[in-house]
Design a protein around this motif. Structure first.
Motif, PDB file in Angstrom:
ATOM      1  N   GLY A  15       0.241  12.295  -3.570  1.00 48.64           N
ATOM      2  CA  GLY A  15       0.186  12.841  -5.062  1.00 48.64           C
ATOM      3  C   GLY A  15       1.291  11.822  -5.985  1.00 48.64           C
ATOM      4  O   GLY A  15       1.816  10.952  -5.504  1.00 48.64           O
ATOM      5  N   THR A  16       1.474  12.307  -7.188  1.00 48.17           N
ATOM      6  CA  THR A  16       2.262  11.836  -8.110  1.00 48.17           C
ATOM      7  C   THR A  16       3.927  11.479  -7.393  1.00 48.17           C
ATOM      8  O   THR A  16       4.388  12.578  -7.047  1.00 48.17           O
ATOM      9  CB  THR A  16       2.510  12.559  -9.266  1.00 48.17           C
ATOM     10  N   ASN A  17       4.180  10.400  -7.240  1.00 46.38           N
ATOM     11  CA  ASN A  17       5.494  10.111  -6.752  1.00 46.38           C
ATOM     12  C   ASN A  17       6.060   8.884  -7.095  1.00 46.38           C
ATOM     13  O   ASN A  17       5.073   7.768  -7.582  1.00 46.38           O
ATOM     14  CB  ASN A  17       5.653  10.281  -5.193  1.00 46.38           C
ATOM     15  N   ALA A  18       7.112   8.302  -7.312  1.00 49.91           N
ATOM     16  CA  ALA A  18       7.539   7.017  -7.914  1.00 49.91           C
ATOM     17  C   ALA A  18       7.135   5.921  -7.015  1.00 49.91           C
ATOM     18  O   ALA A  18       6.581   5.143  -7.810  1.00 49.91           O
ATOM     19  CB  ALA A  18       9.258   7.246  -7.860  1.00 49.91           C
ATOM     20  N   ILE A  19       7.088   6.130  -5.751  1.00 51.10           N
ATOM     21  CA  ILE A  19       6.498   4.871  -5.137  1.00 51.10           C
ATOM     22  C   ILE A  19       5.037   4.573  -5.394  1.00 51.10           C
ATOM     23  O   ILE A  19       4.489   3.544  -5.825  1.00 51.10           O
ATOM     24  CB  ILE A  19       6.660   5.096  -3.749  1.00 51.10           C
ATOM     25  N   GLY A  20       4.183   5.644  -5.106  1.00 46.61           N
ATOM     26  CA  GLY A  20       2.615   5.425  -5.163  1.00 46.61           C
ATOM     27  C   GLY A  20       2.379   5.434  -6.787  1.00 46.61           C
ATOM     28  O   GLY A  20       1.431   4.634  -7.068  1.00 46.61           O
ATOM     29  N   THR A  21       2.859   6.071  -7.670  1.00 46.62           N
ATOM     30  CA  THR A  21       2.570   5.855  -9.329  1.00 46.62           C
ATOM     31  C   THR A  21       3.071   4.626  -9.558  1.00 46.62           C
ATOM     32  O   THR A  21       2.354   3.896 -10.196  1.00 46.62           O
ATOM     33  CB  THR A  21       3.259   6.761  -9.983  1.00 46.62           C
ATOM     34  N   ALA A  22       4.258   3.938  -9.121  1.00 44.55           N
ATOM     35  CA  ALA A  22       4.636   2.451  -9.628  1.00 44.55           C
ATOM     36  C   ALA A  22       3.534   1.432  -8.936  1.00 44.55           C
ATOM     37  O   ALA A  22       3.249   0.503  -9.694  1.00 44.55           O
ATOM     38  CB  ALA A  22       5.952   2.219  -8.707  1.00 44.55           C
ATOM     39  N   LEU A  23       2.783   1.848  -7.745  1.00 44.81           N
ATOM     40  CA  LEU A  23       1.715   0.769  -7.435  1.00 44.81           C
ATOM     41  C   LEU A  23       0.597   1.056  -8.249  1.00 44.81           C
ATOM     42  O   LEU A  23      -0.029   0.090  -8.497  1.00 44.81           O
ATOM     43  CB  LEU A  23       1.474   1.347  -5.629  1.00 44.81           C
ATOM     44  N   VAL A  24       0.238   2.204  -8.524  1.00 51.37           N
ATOM     45  CA  VAL A  24      -0.798   2.289  -9.374  1.00 51.37           C
ATOM     46  C   VAL A  24      -0.464   1.494 -10.801  1.00 51.37           C
ATOM     47  O   VAL A  24      -1.571   0.863 -11.425  1.00 51.37           O
ATOM     48  CB  VAL A  24      -1.391   3.707  -9.740  1.00 51.37           C
ATOM     49  N   GLU A  25       0.557   1.849 -11.560  1.00 53.09           N
ATOM     50  CA  GLU A  25       0.910   1.380 -12.760  1.00 53.09           C
ATOM     51  C   GLU A  25       1.494   0.054 -12.817  1.00 53.09           C
ATOM     52  O   GLU A  25       1.236  -0.680 -13.948  1.00 53.09           O
ATOM     53  CB  GLU A  25       1.984   2.362 -13.344  1.00 53.09           C
ATOM     54  N   GLN A  26       1.998  -0.445 -11.614  1.00 53.64           N
ATOM     55  CA  GLN A  26       2.382  -1.775 -11.591  1.00 53.64           C
ATOM     56  C   GLN A  26       3.626  -1.896 -12.412  1.00 53.64           C
ATOM     57  O   GLN A  26       3.599  -3.006 -13.249  1.00 53.64           O
ATOM     58  CB  GLN A  26       1.291  -2.851 -11.594  1.00 53.64           C
ATOM     59  N   ALA A  27       4.330  -1.034 -12.365  1.00 56.58           N
ATOM     60  CA  ALA A  27       5.568  -0.967 -13.387  1.00 56.58           C
ATOM     61  C   ALA A  27       6.780   0.129 -12.735  1.00 56.58           C
ATOM     62  O   ALA A  27       6.115   0.919 -12.116  1.00 56.58           O
ATOM     63  CB  ALA A  27       5.005  -0.397 -14.781  1.00 56.58           C
ATOM     64  N   PRO A  28       7.921  -0.077 -13.323  1.00 57.69           N
ATOM     65  CA  PRO A  28       8.882   1.029 -13.045  1.00 57.69           C
ATOM     66  C   PRO A  28       8.619   2.404 -13.246  1.00 57.69           C
ATOM     67  O   PRO A  28       7.873   2.718 -14.338  1.00 57.69           O
ATOM     68  CB  PRO A  28      10.131   0.419 -13.625  1.00 57.69           C
ATOM     69  N   VAL A  29       8.844   3.293 -12.461  1.00 56.43           N
ATOM     70  CA  VAL A  29       8.407   4.847 -12.540  1.00 56.43           C
ATOM     71  C   VAL A  29       9.755   5.550 -12.057  1.00 56.43           C
ATOM     72  O   VAL A  29      10.173   5.341 -11.190  1.00 56.43           O
ATOM     73  CB  VAL A  29       7.051   5.029 -11.990  1.00 56.43           C
TER      74      VAL A  29
ATOM     75  N   VAL B 214       7.156  -2.103  -2.919  1.00 55.65           N
ATOM     76  CA  VAL B 214       8.029  -1.179  -3.813  1.00 55.65           C
ATOM     77  C   VAL B 214       9.299  -0.765  -3.397  1.00 55.65           C
ATOM     78  O   VAL B 214       9.672  -0.791  -2.086  1.00 55.65           O
ATOM     79  CB  VAL B 214       7.352   0.057  -4.064  1.00 55.65           C
ATOM     80  N   LEU B 215      10.223  -0.847  -4.300  1.00 57.24           N
ATOM     81  CA  LEU B 215      11.822  -0.400  -3.791  1.00 57.24           C
ATOM     82  C   LEU B 215      12.011   0.830  -4.550  1.00 57.24           C
ATOM     83  O   LEU B 215      11.774   0.879  -5.882  1.00 57.24           O
ATOM     84  CB  LEU B 215      12.879  -1.540  -4.280  1.00 57.24           C
ATOM     85  N   ASP B 216      12.394   1.838  -3.994  1.00 57.00           N
ATOM     86  CA  ASP B 216      12.720   3.031  -4.410  1.00 57.00           C
ATOM     87  C   ASP B 216      14.057   3.708  -4.137  1.00 57.00           C
ATOM     88  O   ASP B 216      14.459   3.389  -2.947  1.00 57.00           O
ATOM     89  CB  ASP B 216      11.754   4.062  -4.169  1.00 57.00           C
TER      90      ASP B 216
ATOM     91  N   SER C  95       0.803  -1.225   0.108  1.00 58.87           N
ATOM     92  CA  SER C  95      -0.067  -0.134  -0.023  1.00 58.87           C
ATOM     93  C   SER C  95       0.702   1.232  -0.143  1.00 58.87           C
ATOM     94  O   SER C  95       0.382   2.409   0.087  1.00 58.87           O
ATOM     95  CB  SER C  95      -0.903   0.305   1.028  1.00 58.87           C
ATOM     96  N   GLY C  96       2.206   1.129  -0.092  1.00 67.13           N
ATOM     97  CA  GLY C  96       2.801   2.344  -0.110  1.00 67.13           C
ATOM     98  C   GLY C  96       3.496   2.583   1.027  1.00 67.13           C
ATOM     99  O   GLY C  96       4.201   3.736   1.271  1.00 67.13           O
ATOM    100  N   PHE C  97       3.197   2.135   2.253  1.00 66.78           N
ATOM    101  CA  PHE C  97       3.531   2.172   3.740  1.00 66.78           C
ATOM    102  C   PHE C  97       5.144   1.767   3.767  1.00 66.78           C
ATOM    103  O   PHE C  97       5.438   0.761   3.577  1.00 66.78           O
ATOM    104  CB  PHE C  97       2.739   1.322   4.489  1.00 66.78           C
ATOM    105  N   ILE C  98       5.862   2.806   4.078  1.00 66.48           N
ATOM    106  CA  ILE C  98       7.400   2.561   4.307  1.00 66.48           C
ATOM    107  C   ILE C  98       7.683   1.872   5.631  1.00 66.48           C
ATOM    108  O   ILE C  98       7.433   2.304   6.568  1.00 66.48           O
ATOM    109  CB  ILE C  98       7.993   3.890   4.110  1.00 66.48           C
ATOM    110  N   ILE C  99       8.463   0.580   5.351  1.00 70.14           N
ATOM    111  CA  ILE C  99       8.714  -0.208   6.461  1.00 70.14           C
ATOM    112  C   ILE C  99      10.241  -0.232   6.494  1.00 70.14           C
ATOM    113  O   ILE C  99      10.706  -0.807   7.703  1.00 70.14           O
ATOM    114  CB  ILE C  99       8.266  -1.674   6.000  1.00 70.14           C
TER     115      ILE C  99
END
Length: 653
Positions: free
Chosen positions: A133-147, A179-181, A100-104
């Motif tokens: 908003g638009t950020n690499a982690i959240g957008t990668a989750l939505v797109e399910q692809a590298p961003v 996600v890895l960022d 869900s984009g929660f940083i662990i």
């Protein structure tokens, strides 16, 4: 307005237009960023608000998420450390999130970690598109692809100093894990960040795949035999009949089929040989074989046979915490898992062990109370291992982790056709699985009221009736319950049945929180010696032990064990766990704690010593504090009392 200059200027100008007009200018931004901005606007996000008052998750929530994603964290942390070694001193950080984009977890240069924390880019904060908003982690989750999201491509203005590249991590069943960022300063973006992240993610996914099928039949393959064993290899898992259990993403690309399509295949339908052909090279003493795909393409494979293939749903589960999945164990008792193992020098814990020993084998229910992470399940297992049922099943169920709609069928089982989606031939249920052994109900205080009545009936009548059945089946089991809540208060509030409470309340024991225990050093050494993920022979320096004794440990034993696992990986090459190996949030938590030396002894020499018991006790405490240079934990150990008792005595004095 000129929008034909560099990408950075174009995105900055597009951001100004979006803020002033409330619409995303078409054709200016990369399509993926443009689409993400549109989603943010449709969600009602304000580019200038940035949730400045965002609160980090409570420490126990962060610890729960880390435990929930323990397998991911275990395999990702070493990869993150290796990746960080490549980008160290570049003003960057590496971030791991859940699905869900929660940083662990995060590692990085301290200077940049401090800057990132100002926009809450740190463990305990969610970075989904909905919240950030638009950020690499959240957008990668939505797109399910590298961003990649650079500078002013971020939707929130406050994040424009960031340059981020992220890639999603999938489990062997193609389910999103996290996600890895990599994030750095937007003024010095790295053009290789996304490529590095993708390689790191492939490494993590391959390790997770091998972990998911320890006894399955794995085929490591590639069209180039020299790439077998590298991060680029394709991985396929088969059961003993040759059916496909799973395939990694490289295998799907190599074969040209989706994961879902491959799940309908077998070894013989994919290749020009039967599964038995994989044993031939093993018999000949070779390890590489040549295979021809159904499409005519040739590839090379290295088989890894297993004892018994198992489907990933049973081997690999990361959508519930490890302790939340109901588990059954049938293990012989030994000295390392019995009650004596829990006696490490703390007077309170020793008292708990002595009480429990007196009721072993007497059919007296045990209720374990204590804060989250104090080791309630560990004590329950030790009770089972030393009791007369030690050779039978130990079945653990976390009542708080199973949804209300499922807990009844999980506990009591069901007949074939009892409800839509029920398994064929029905399901025995956890109570029946514990027949002859021990049923451990963790977080019993969270059990729905309606089920409490059914559980009480089982305990009184010693039989269970599955859903959809009118037939009662006798059961013989020992019951152990645990909760971090006060059941007596729940009874008074009408949230827990009084009759069930008195049925379960045979022997109630209270596990002390870690901050009150006097055996911290012994516990640390025991964890270092017993954790398989911690390198052998690793030690811990005195400064870190002193920090541990100052820490409040809100997550108790679970927090300590998780911290030592992470620090152990970080210190693998150094041999000693030092302050630099500790997580940043742990140090930050310490900075807000009072120093124990503030309790320095008082009193002047030459004053007549009081002779009443309370005064003598206070005098002994102060003298011990003096000998231990104000160290409260060392004083408590020397006197054989808890730190809480010590503080209370000083306050009373």
């Amino acid at each position: 307005m000129d929008l034909t200059t560099t990408d950075g200027v174009r995105s900055a100008q597009a951001h100004e237009i979006m803020r002033s007009e409330g619409e995303v200018p078409a054709g200016v931004l990369p399509a993926l960023i443009e689409t993400s901005w549109s989603r943010c606007i449709s969600r009602g996000l304000d580019a200038d608000s940035c949730n400045k008052e965002v609160e980090r998750a409570r420490r126990d929530v962060l610890l729960t998420e880390r435990e929930r994603n323990e397998c991911l964290l275990k395999h990702a942390a070493p990869v993150m450390n290796g990746l960080y070694a490549q980008i160290a001193r570049s003003g960057s950080m590496i971030v791991l999130t859940n699905a869900s984009g929660f940083i662990i977890h995060s590692v990085g240069d301290q200077s940049f970690l401090d800057r990132a924390s100002k926009v809450a880019l740190s463990p305990g904060v969610e970075w989904s598109e909905e919240s950030k908003g638009t950020n690499a982690i959240g957008t990668a989750l939505v797109e399910q692809a590298p961003v990649s999201v650079h500078g002013s491509q971020h939707f929130f203005s406050a994040n424009h100093f960031l340059s981020c590249s992220a890639s999603p991590i999938f489990d062997p069943c193609s389910r999103m894990l996290g996600v890895l960022d990599v994030t750095g300063d937007s003024r010095t973006p790295s053009h290789h960040s996304l490529a590095l992240i993708n390689l790191a993610v492939q490494t993590i996914e391959n390790q997770l795949f091998a972990h998911a099928f320890p006894e399955g039949f794995l085929l490591h393959c590639h069209v180039q035999h020299e790439l077998i064993g590298t991060v680029f290899e394709a991985l396929l898992a088969f059961d003993q009949e040759g059916r496909v259990l799973s395939a990694n993403r490289s295998a799907c690309r190599l074969i040209g089929r989706s994961h879902a399509e491959l799940m309908n295949h077998s070894f013989s339908s994919m290749f020009d040989k039967s599964l038995s052909a994989l044993y031939d090279p093993l018999m000949r003493g070779t390890d590489i074989i040549e295979l021809r795909l159904f499409g005519g393409r040739t590839l090379f494979g290295r088989p890894r046979p297993g004892v018994q293939a198992r489907p990933p749903a049973r081997v690999f589960s990361m959508d519930v915490p490890r302790h939340d999945a109901a588990t059954a164990l049938r293990l012989p008792a030994d000295a390392n898992r019995g009650l004596e193992r829990l006696s490490t020098g703390d007077a309170q814990m020793n008292a708990v062990v002595e009480k429990v020993k007196r009721v072993l084998g007497r059919d007296i229910p045990v209720l374990i109370q204590g804060e989250t992470g104090t080791g309630k399940e560990l004590l329950a297992r030790a009770i089972h291992d030393e009791g007369p049922r030690r050779d039978q099943n130990f079945v653990a169920v976390n009542c708080a982790a199973i949804p209300d709609g499922l807990i009844e069928s999980e506990l009591f089982g069901y007949e074939d056709g009892a409800f839509t989606g029920a398994r064929r031939k029905g399901y025995a249920g956890r109570i029946m699985q514990a027949d002859g052994g021990t049923l451990f109900l963790d977080e019993i205080g969270d059990m729905p009221l309606a089920l409490q009545a059914r559980l009480l009936r089982v305990l009184q009548e010693r039989n269970v009736v599955p859903l959809g059945s009118g037939r009662a089946t006798p059961v013989d089991l020992s019951i152990i319950c645990a909760t971090h809540r006060k059941l007596r208060d729940l009874v008074a509030q009408g949230m827990f049945r009084a009759d069930l409470y008195y049925r379960l309340n045979g022997l109630t024991v209270m596990l002390p929180p870690l901050r009150e225990r006097s055996d911290l050093r012994a516990l640390v050494q025991r964890i270092l010696d017993s954790e398989s993920s911690i390198p052998r022979g690793l030690s811990i320096d005195d400064e870190v032990l002193a920090l541990f004794e100052r820490h409040p440990w809100p997550g108790n034993m679970r927090q300590l064990a998780n911290l030592l696992r992470t620090a152990g990986v970080m210190a693998a090459d150094d041999g000693v766990i030092g302050r630099p190996h500790l997580p940043d949030d742990f140090i930050d938590e310490l900075d807000h704690q009072p120093v124990g030396s503030g309790l320095a002894p008082e009193g002047a020499p030459g004053v007549a010593a009081p002779c009443d018991l309370d005064s003598l006790t206070l005098r002994a405490i102060r003298e011990s504090l003096s000998r231990n240079d104000g160290n409260v934990a060392a004083t408590a150990r020397e006197l054989g009392i808890s730190r809480t008792t010590l503080y209370r005595k000083l306050k009373e004095g």
